[in-house]
Design an enzyme around this catalytic site. Structure first.
Site, PDB file in Angstrom:
ATOM      1  N   TYR A 115     -15.933 -61.005  50.771  1.00 49.91           N
ATOM      2  CA  TYR A 115     -15.747 -59.701  49.976  1.00 49.91           C
ATOM      3  C   TYR A 115     -15.047 -60.513  48.146  1.00 49.91           C
ATOM      4  O   TYR A 115     -14.273 -60.776  48.850  1.00 49.91           O
ATOM      5  CB  TYR A 115     -15.044 -58.655  50.944  1.00 49.91           C
ATOM      6  CG  TYR A 115     -14.953 -57.323  49.358  1.00 49.91           C
ATOM      7  CD1 TYR A 115     -15.003 -56.405  49.893  1.00 49.91           C
ATOM      8  CD2 TYR A 115     -13.494 -57.046  49.298  1.00 49.91           C
ATOM      9  CE1 TYR A 115     -14.897 -55.350  49.013  1.00 49.91           C
ATOM     10  CE2 TYR A 115     -13.433 -56.295  49.173  1.00 49.91           C
ATOM     11  CZ  TYR A 115     -14.021 -54.998  48.165  1.00 49.91           C
ATOM     12  OH  TYR A 115     -13.165 -53.978  47.570  1.00 49.91           O
ATOM     13  N   HIS A 116     -15.344 -59.754  47.577  1.00 47.31           N
ATOM     14  CA  HIS A 116     -14.512 -60.340  46.358  1.00 47.31           C
ATOM     15  C   HIS A 116     -13.538 -58.942  45.850  1.00 47.31           C
ATOM     16  O   HIS A 116     -13.820 -57.827  45.299  1.00 47.31           O
ATOM     17  CB  HIS A 116     -16.069 -60.793  45.367  1.00 47.31           C
ATOM     18  CG  HIS A 116     -15.621 -61.904  43.824  1.00 47.31           C
ATOM     19  ND1 HIS A 116     -14.292 -61.653  43.233  1.00 47.31           N
ATOM     20  CD2 HIS A 116     -16.068 -62.452  43.860  1.00 47.31           C
ATOM     21  CE1 HIS A 116     -13.950 -61.987  42.839  1.00 47.31           C
ATOM     22  NE2 HIS A 116     -15.164 -62.567  42.737  1.00 47.31           N
ATOM     23  N   GLY A 117     -12.048 -59.146  45.504  1.00 49.46           N
ATOM     24  CA  GLY A 117     -10.772 -58.500  45.653  1.00 49.46           C
ATOM     25  C   GLY A 117     -11.016 -58.588  43.823  1.00 49.46           C
ATOM     26  O   GLY A 117     -11.979 -59.084  43.514  1.00 49.46           O
ATOM     27  N   GLU A 188     -18.500 -56.647  41.429  1.00 51.84           N
ATOM     28  CA  GLU A 188     -17.397 -55.595  43.212  1.00 51.84           C
ATOM     29  C   GLU A 188     -16.293 -56.114  42.589  1.00 51.84           C
ATOM     30  O   GLU A 188     -15.512 -55.173  43.355  1.00 51.84           O
ATOM     31  CB  GLU A 188     -18.317 -56.787  44.336  1.00 51.84           C
ATOM     32  CG  GLU A 188     -17.591 -56.000  45.509  1.00 51.84           C
ATOM     33  CD  GLU A 188     -18.118 -56.964  47.096  1.00 51.84           C
ATOM     34  OE1 GLU A 188     -18.759 -55.850  47.677  1.00 51.84           O
ATOM     35  OE2 GLU A 188     -17.898 -58.414  46.835  1.00 51.84           O
TER      36      GLU A 188
END
Length: 332
Positions: A115-117, A188
């Site tokens: 998951y890309h912060g 994202e």
């Protein structure tokens, strides 16, 4: 101009100059104690931070660094040192931890999907820790715009960061390496909400096609509180629409990321999902998305909270949070 007017002008200029000099001296004397009381503690804090960082590196990684130096491999030595610095920074600033590091294979290929912060510092920390403890360099796929940033190309060259095509990514995995991809990318990073941690992959299937072509397992990876460390300033729904149109037009991350808050970060590495020839890219995408969403629901406090994420640095509050998460999952 007569003599009297000239005399008045000279007196005025002298007075103004005198007042300016006097005022500047007075202001400097007034602010000096304030500057001293702010700057000196700040400098001392930086020195203490650097001291802790150096001691952390020496304590945990000196043997690995010395062994790499003895090999006289310039890039390996440099990457090992950089990894030790990033690992130390993660430990001090975020109390960084990894759960499930053993799920990353030590000698076989795997595709890590994360998951890309807003700013993917967790990816840097994970790459550093994997290189230090498993002696395996995780190749990563980055957005093309980064390669135009001054200084980034040499980092990309040393750390094996690539723009990434299906063919080049598949080749890396077939050569028995580890590869990390965030299908959501900068889209994202900008538009995923810290309230929901929603996964924004759209119809991107490239990573699934890579895994199928390379016949390798996929490992879901999620870092708890990553959206609390850095956030994007959207300025409401109108600002979000504006940035979305701007990104659609430019394909450049235009929204302002702010933060750097010293929140607790914990990377959770899920169980590897083995290669299944019966799955299509669309089916594999759904399977990986479900696995990643399960990690988010299991470990992330929703909605995200910077204050709670800061309190997670204290073991007592973190234990309470984990107990609440377990109770919540039991009731679902």
């Amino acid at each position: 101009m007569n003599f009297i007017d000239e005399f008045k002008t000279n007196i005025y200029n002298f007075a103004v100059e005198y007042i300016d000099i006097d005022y500047s001296l007075w202001l400097s004397w007034l602010l000096m104690p304030l500057l001293i009381t702010i700057l000196l503690p700040l400098i001392i804090g930086v020195l203490l931070y650097l001291s802790a960082l150096i001691l952390y590196i020496y304590k945990l990684h000196w043997v690995a660094l010395k062994r790499t130096i003895d090999l006289r491999d310039v890039w390996s030595t440099a990457i090992k040192l950089i990894s030790a610095i990033w690992d130390g920074h993660g430990w001090i600033w975020h109390g960084y931890e990894v759960n499930g590091l053993d799920n990353i294979p030590k000698d076989t290929p795997a595709l890590l999907v994360y998951y890309h912060g807003s700013i993917p510092i967790d990816a840097y920390y994970l790459c550093a820790k994997t290189y230090l403890y498993h002696n395996r360099l995780i190749r990563t796929v980055a957005d093309k715009f980064l390669f135009k940033v001054p200084g980034f190309p040499i980092i990309a060259d040393a750390c094996k960061v690539i723009p990434g095509t299906i063919q080049s990514c598949s080749a890396i995995l077939k050569e028995n390496h580890l590869l990390a991809i965030s299908p959501g990318g900068v889209y994202e990073a900008q538009f995923s909400s810290s309230s929901t941690y929603n996964i924004l992959w759209k119809k991107r299937l490239g990573f699934a096609k890579v895994a199928i072509d390379a016949k390798c397992p996929i490992i879901p990876v999620f870092t708890e509180n990553i959206k609390e460390a850095f956030r994007n300033a959207m300025f409401g729904s109108l600002g979000r629409k504006f940035y979305l149109k701007l990104y659609t037009w430019t394909k450049f991350p235009c929204s302002w990321a702010y933060g750097g808050f010293p929140v607790k970060l914990v990377t959770h590495i899920g169980t590897p999902i083995p290669y299944d020839p019966a799955l299509s890219p669309e089916e594999l995408q759904i399977k990986i998305m479900t696995a990643l969403n399960d990690l988010i629901m299991k470990h992330q406090r929703l909605p995200g909270s910077i204050s709670h994420a800061l309190l997670d640095r204290i073991p007592y509050f973190r234990r309470k949070h984990k107990q609440k998460q377990e109770e919540k999952l039991k009731n679902l």
